[in-house]
Design an enzyme around this catalytic site. Structure first.
Site, PDB file in Angstrom:
ATOM      1  NE  ARG A   7      -2.011  -0.861   3.784  1.00 58.12           N
ATOM      2  CZ  ARG A   7      -1.644  -1.889   4.548  1.00 58.12           C
ATOM      3  NH1 ARG A   7      -1.927  -3.115   4.197  1.00 58.12           N
ATOM      4  NH2 ARG A   7      -0.991  -1.681   5.674  1.00 58.12           N
ATOM      5  CD  GLU A  78      -9.925   5.678  -1.516  1.00 58.19           C
ATOM      6  OE1 GLU A  78     -10.590   5.333  -0.513  1.00 58.19           O
ATOM      7  OE2 GLU A  78      -8.991   5.017  -1.968  1.00 58.19           O
ATOM      8  NE  ARG A  90      -6.567   5.882   1.259  1.00 59.81           N
ATOM      9  CZ  ARG A  90      -7.377   6.916   1.474  1.00 59.81           C
ATOM     10  NH1 ARG A  90      -8.002   7.483   0.467  1.00 59.81           N
ATOM     11  NH2 ARG A  90      -7.561   7.370   2.688  1.00 59.81           N
TER      12      ARG A  90
END
Length: 124
Positions: A7, A78, A90
């Protein structure tokens, strides 16, 4: 060989194409550097942005990097959770590796360090 997830997240100041592309490239390059991986190790990359970032597809930044033309990329927005971190990008890389899950180095930069302070900061 295992397939692991790595991540990463960062933020930008403005909803501008150059800023989004630069931040995406910087984040990806730091994830790659810290985890000692190459594009050939990567199965796919999922990139998300908060709803306030719509000036460009962040995947354009990755596609422009040398050697990344065959890596499958996906962009999405998101979920707009009230109180969520604004202007956030992200990444989730799916990587073939012999390393264990705890050896993966997740990268959180800029204001996104607040998302996972336990994973932010040190080079260790």
């Amino acid at each position: 060989m295992y397939n692991r997830g790595i991540r990463g997240a960062t933020t930008v100041n403005r909803n501008e194409e150059k800023e989004i592309l630069d931040a995406t490239a910087e984040l990806l390059q730091e994830v790659v550097r810290r985890n000692e991986i190459v594009p050939e190790d990567i199965c796919s990359v999922w990139i998300t942005v908060t709803p306030d970032l719509d000036a460009t597809f962040p995947a354009k930044a990755i596609r422009a990097l040398n050697g990344w033309d065959m890596v499958p990329l996906m962009c999405s927005t998101e979920i707009p959770v009230k109180g969520g971190l604004p202007k956030c990008i992200r990444l989730l890389l799916h990587v073939n590796t012999t390393k264990g899950q705890r050896e993966m180095k997740h990268i959180y930069m800029n204001e996104a360090q607040s998302l996972r302070p336990d994973l932010s900061g040190s080079e260790s």
